[in-house]
Design a protein around this motif. Structure first.
Motif, PDB file in Angstrom:
ATOM      1  N   GLN B 236       0.823  -1.205   0.000  1.00 27.54           N
ATOM      2  CA  GLN B 236       0.000   0.000   0.000  1.00 27.54           C
ATOM      3  C   GLN B 236       0.861   1.260   0.000  1.00 27.54           C
ATOM      4  OE1 GLN B 236      -3.006   0.150  -0.708  1.00 27.54           O
ATOM      5  NE2 GLN B 236      -3.573  -1.983  -0.495  1.00 27.54           N
ATOM      6  N   GLN B 256      -5.003   7.333  -1.028  1.00 27.85           N
ATOM      7  CA  GLN B 256      -4.536   6.190  -0.231  1.00 27.85           C
ATOM      8  C   GLN B 256      -4.620   6.489   1.263  1.00 27.85           C
ATOM      9  OE1 GLN B 256      -4.356   3.358  -2.336  1.00 27.85           O
ATOM     10  NE2 GLN B 256      -2.421   2.934  -1.344  1.00 27.85           N
ATOM     11  N   TYR B 258      -6.424   9.099   2.638  1.00 29.95           N
ATOM     12  CA  TYR B 258      -7.771   9.506   3.004  1.00 29.95           C
ATOM     13  C   TYR B 258      -8.688   8.304   3.172  1.00 29.95           C
ATOM     14  CZ  TYR B 258     -12.385  11.554   2.628  1.00 29.95           C
ATOM     15  OH  TYR B 258     -13.684  11.891   2.855  1.00 29.95           O
ATOM     16  N   LEU B 259      -8.519   7.300   2.316  1.00 27.63           N
ATOM     17  CA  LEU B 259      -9.405   6.144   2.357  1.00 27.63           C
ATOM     18  C   LEU B 259      -8.867   5.031   3.254  1.00 27.63           C
ATOM     19  CD1 LEU B 259     -10.333   6.182  -1.420  1.00 27.63           C
ATOM     20  CD2 LEU B 259     -11.770   6.889   0.473  1.00 27.63           C
ATOM     21  N   ASP B 260      -7.882   5.371   4.078  1.00 23.59           N
ATOM     22  CA  ASP B 260      -7.381   4.442   5.089  1.00 23.59           C
ATOM     23  C   ASP B 260      -6.628   3.241   4.550  1.00 23.59           C
ATOM     24  OD1 ASP B 260      -8.181   5.946   7.195  1.00 23.59           O
ATOM     25  OD2 ASP B 260     -10.124   4.958   7.409  1.00 23.59           O
ATOM     26  N   PHE B 261      -6.156   3.313   3.320  1.00 28.74           N
ATOM     27  CA  PHE B 261      -5.367   2.190   2.829  1.00 28.74           C
ATOM     28  C   PHE B 261      -3.976   2.190   3.451  1.00 28.74           C
ATOM     29  CE2 PHE B 261      -8.536   2.563  -0.512  1.00 28.74           C
ATOM     30  CZ  PHE B 261      -8.958   1.261  -0.562  1.00 28.74           C
TER      31      PHE B 261
END
Lengths: 636, 374
Positions: B236, B256, B258-261
């Motif tokens: 990631q 990456q 912001y969307l918690d990846f």
């Protein structure tokens, strides 16, 4: 001491600075390494990682495509769509499958059997494959599930597209039916594979299958941005799919429904064709089945019943049933003989119930015989003895040539059905190749009365009749309305007297007078005393039609049986003759041709011709309505 | 020229005047960048807990740094052993009685801050060794007698931190210590020997490692062997960095993060997030800023008249380089994930505190560069 101290201090400083310089050089190298790595990842491989990043965050939700409808000739919907509420689950996405199933069982009040079925499906499938828990939720149940959805992760209520056939049995064999796409469907049809979503129904049979690519439509695709836990954050875009093309076919639902009524309780087939445009007005096969039964997956028992039914409801007898045509072949035999100048219409043969050829006895259907017969009378009264003689003189190969030209032994509806059968019209060459034996002359005789090796589908006989009725010109059978101008076609047919000139509707005969002769004989067979279907005649010229009966033996009749002279109900069903009737009309200005077959119905004159009479009335009554549509379409 | 020590107290104004403003502004700039980056990581949480805390800490500890700058370098010299021992005591108590987070016992709860003594030890070891080598002549460095003390001083915290377990910090402590010892003039062959010893002891170290640490090393060798498990972070992180491209996705637009990846996006992986949003150009500029800070520290060290200051600055410059490169190489998938923060950028009070203490001492070395310590 001090000097020494200073000296060593200088040395120490130098050492430290030298080592620090080395270290700094090493640091610079590492930093450049990091820059290089950044360059590699962010500039060189940017595209790859950008794709991966999108793959990370974007999830697609494909909705089932909306299938195109089928309409009859008048635009009436004969296969439409309805919303189906389904409940899907992907085991992989469920935390505790057992708990989920128990909850669903409570909410939907499922039986233990249903639950076992779910577990059974689960054990058979891969964990990422969708299980359809229910394909038939009521709106109430569907909303209930949606209400509890928040604590049932992995469960997916889906609004799917189901098929609805408003006329139930009437169109089953023409349209076929739809059912869940199978693995074979996915692997054999790329478009299905591409547009597949769990619960998608695709054509399994008939036109639904043939026109799958046009009907299927495109998926609506919703794209969502999701976070690392798969939660939807926002909808990015919706790509609306298009409904599949709607297809209009040539069949008239009223007539089609009526044929269904006429064949009720019988095994058989009816097909009606426009003798100029080749449009099929009705096409039925009995018994039928209800295609709506397949909407929610047909039960095993029902499926077994359909499969084991001795009357074979799953077979479209009109195009896949193969039968001996019996006496319905006689017009072609006569035409072939005339065309080849083998006989003159005035040729006389004496019919005395049987005749010996090559040390074998050949019988006429009529006890005590017909007496002296000419060709026209022989067709009218369907004398077998006369046609043995005609066939003997003609020979099977010349007969084969004429019969094939009129459509026997060939596919009638090209590109419409994958299960249509060719049948057989024998020849000496055919026998050599197919069976590996020489042709016997005795076989020519029985071929002359439509028995023996001949195998025809009812639709082939309809095409043959139509091409006789239009004066002997080639037509193109179809289920797609073509709105051709009838007068133009007629003119073109008449204008193309010359056998060799290229034409859209080339003549199938050398001398059209020969066709007229045969048609006249068929008229007499229906409308004159002693004609075989005289009792089914209609005298009103508006409806008056001409036809030819046929009674096809399904087994060889022994001498003992012949002497028994049993009544129909004394013979076991499976041994009774097939009843045929081919017809065209109205006689003054023919427009429609038809074939009626009643399996094991006894004689053509008693079982098939009366059906044709009723149907003919209906067809003519519908004629004007039909022409209105045609003319409207032709004009625009 | 005046010798502040000899001629008594100097005024605050003079002290301020002799500060290294390049360094000072670089630190402030880095602090601002770090708060902005932290703000971006907070976007997906919907609250500004991390950015607020980070800004507060930076402010407080920056003030502490300024205060520390004005203290005469000779006091650090005399306090160095006590400082080391104090940190060691904290380390021992954290190791045996500390708070356990994610299976690792490395924190002491001081109510206003969760102190991680191992972070302070990174600095304490440099201070101690700088003081130790201040008086040792280069010829004596290689004698057993002068080697045994640094060795013991170094090995004790390393073993303690390793047992917490915290591989990353113990490696950084070791590297910091070795850097100073090497600067002091240890014969290169000893470094080679000890490296050989490290290689030989590798199997023993491996057997001592916790299963998750072994997994990390295996994952480093092949991140794809378990993409949703141990390899997830590396994959990631590489996706985030790689998708940033030349100019980045834009501030607050990194998907990456912001969307918690991205895991640990506030702490160890802050550079990944920064790199995703500001791209190759932003990353190189950040690296340049770090390089400039290191350069300023080196210049201060080279201008220092006392060996203590020199050793400390050089040692700290090398250490800070190690922190940065270990962290960056780790998030770029070139080193195993060992857990090491990026100086000042990463969220974490102890790391920020030890950085600011060290920078305070560096600044003191600058202000009192002519101080001679006997």
């Amino acid at each position: 001491m001090l000097g020494d101290g200073i000296g060593s201090n200088v040395r120490k400083s130098k050492l430290i600075n030298r080592r620090m310089f080395l270290a700094s050089a090493a640091k610079a190298v590492v930093f450049f390494g990091i820059v290089g790595r950044l360059f590699y990842l962010q500039v060189e491989q940017n595209k790859k990682y950008l794709t991966l990043s999108d793959k990370n965050r974007i999830r697609e939700n494909k909705l089932p495509p909306i299938r195109g409808e089928f309409k009859d000739y008048f635009g009436k919907i004969i296969a439409g769509n309805l919303d189906v509420y389904e409940l899907h689950v992907i085991p992989e996405q469920v935390e505790d499958f057992r708990v989920l199933v128990t909850r669903v069982k409570q909410i939907l009040k499922l039986s233990d059997k249903d639950v076992n079925k779910i577990y059974k499906t689960k054990s058979k499938q891969k964990p990422w494959e969708t299980i359809i828990i229910s394909d038939n939720l009521s709106w109430n149940e569907f909303s209930k599930i949606n209400y509890y959805l928040y604590d049932l992760p992995g469960l997916k209520p889906v609004i799917s597209v189901g098929r609805n056939y408003p006329f139930n049995e009437s169109y089953s064999h023409v349209l076929g039916y739809v059912a869940y796409a199978s693995k074979e469907d996915l692997s054999s049809n790329e478009i299905i594979n591409e547009r597949h979503v769990p619960g998608l129904r695709v054509g399994k049979n008939g036109l639904e299958k043939t026109f799958e690519k046009e009907l299927i439509g495109t998926n609506t695709v919703q794209r969502f941005e999701v976070n690392a836990y798969g939660k939807r954050i926002n909808q990015l875009e919706v790509q609306n799919g298009d409904q599949g093309n709607s297809l209009r076919i040539t069949i008239d639902t009223e007539i089609q429904n009526y044929t269904n009524e006429l064949l009720a309780g019988e095994a058989g087939s009816i097909s009606v064709m426009d003798i100029y445009t080749g449009e099929i007005i009705a096409m039925n096969s009995s018994p039928s089945f209800n295609p709506n039964d397949f909407l929610y997956g047909i039960g095993t028992k029902k499926w077994k019943d359909l499969n084991s039914n001795p009357f074979k409801p799953l077979i479209n007898k009109t195009i896949s049933g193969l039968y001996s045509p019996g006496s319905t072949i006689k017009p072609i035999v006569a035409l072939s003989a005339l065309e080849n100048d083998v006989i003159k219409p005035t040729m006389q043969v004496y019919c005395s119930d049987s005749i010996d050829f090559y040390e074998q006895k050949f019988h006429c259907w009529k006890k005590r015989g017909h007496g002296y017969m000419t060709l026209k009378n022989a067709i009218k009264q369907s004398c077998d003895i006369y046609f043995y003689e005609v066939a003997r003189l003609l020979g099977v190969d010349r007969l084969n040539e004429t019969a094939r030209r009129f459509g026997l032994g060939n596919i009638v509806l090209k590109n419409f059905f994958e299960n249509e059968k060719k049948g057989v019209f024998p020849s000496t060459k055919w026998k050599k190749e197919a069976i590996g034996q020489n042709w016997y002359l005795g076989e020519t005789l029985i071929t002359g009365i439509g028995q023996g090796y001949i195998q025809s589908t009812p639709l082939q006989l309809t095409l043959m009749t139509a091409q006789l009725a239009n004066g002997g010109n080639k037509i193109y059978p179809t289920l797609t309305p073509n709105n051709k101008n009838i007068e133009k076609i007629k003119k073109e047919m008449e204008g193309s007297e010359d056998y060799d000139l290229p034409s859209n509707y080339p003549p199938l005969v050398r001398n059209k007078e020969n066709v007229k002769f045969v048609l006249d004989a068929m008229f007499k067979s229906t409308n004159e005393v002693y004609g075989t279907s005289y009792s089914s005649r209609i005298e009103d010229p508006k409806y008056q039609f001409a036809g030819k009966t046929g009674t096809a033996q399904v087994k060889r009749i022994t001498q003992a049986e012949r002497e028994l002279d049993r009544k129909l109900d004394q013979i076991p069903y499976k041994e009774r003759d097939h009843a045929w009737y081919i017809a065209f009309g109205p006689y003054k200005s023919p427009r429609y041709a038809m074939t009626v077959l009643v399996e094991h119905g006894g004689s053509g004159s008693s079982a098939a011709a009366p059906i044709a009479k009723k149907l003919f009335k209906k067809i003519i009554d519908r004629h004007e309505e039909r022409e209105k549509i045609r003319n409207r379409k032709t004009l625009t | 020229m005046k010798n502040y020590s000899t001629f008594g107290e100097v005024s605050l104004f003079q002290k301020i005047k002799s500060m290294d403003f390049y360094l000072l502004f670089s630190i402030i700039l880095l602090g601002v960048i770090s708060v902005l980056a932290m703000y971006s990581t907070d976007m997906s949480d919907g609250n500004f807990y991390h950015s607020f805390n980070h800004a507060l800490r930076f402010g407080v500890f920056f003030g502490l740094m300024l205060i520390l700058s004005f203290i005469n370098i000779k006091h650090y010299f005399s306090l160095s052993i006590i400082f080391y021992l104090l940190v060691l005591i904290l380390l021992v108590s954290a190791t045996f009685f500390g708070t356990t987070v994610q299976g690792s016992q490395r924190w002491i709860n001081l109510y206003f801050i969760n102190l991680q003594p191992s972070e302070l030890m990174k600095i304490a070891i440099i201070i101690f060794l700088a003081r130790y080598y201040h008086r040792v002549q280069p010829d004596a460095v290689n004698t057993i007698k002068k080697f045994i003390i640094p060795f013991i001083i170094l090995i004790i915290p390393i073993l303690l931190v390793l047992s917490q377990p915290d591989l990353g910090t113990s490696v950084l402590i070791a590297l910091s210590g070795i850097a100073v010892i090497w600067l002091a003039g240890i014969n290169i062959k000893y470094v080679v020997y000890s490296l050989l010893g490290l290689v030989i002891s590798f199997p023993f170290v491996i057997s001592m490692l916790k299963p998750y640490q072994k997994l990390r090393i295996l994952t480093f060798i092949n991140p794809d062997r378990d993409p949703l498990g141990a390899g997830y972070q590396i994959i990631q992180s590489k996706i985030a960095v790689g998708s940033g491209g030349l100019t980045g996705k834009g501030y607050l637009k990194g998907t990456q993060g912001y969307l918690d990846f991205l895991p640990e996006k506030h702490t160890d992986f802050i550079f990944t997030l920064f790199s995703e949003e500001f791209g190759f150009i932003g990353s190189v500029l950040l690296l340049t800023l770090y390089g400039f800070i290191i350069l300023r520290i080196l210049i201060i060290g080279s201008n220092s008249r006392n060996y203590f200051g020199k050793f400390f600055c050089y040692g700290f410059a090398i250490s800070i380089f190690f922190y940065i490169s270990v962290n960056m190489l780790m998030v770029l998938g070139m080193l195993p994930i060992v857990g090491s923060p990026l100086p000042i950028m990463s969220y974490g009070g102890s790391s920020m505190l030890s950085m600011m203490i060290a920078l305070g001492i560096v600044m003191s070395a600058r202000i009192y560069s002519r101080e001679i310590i006997n």
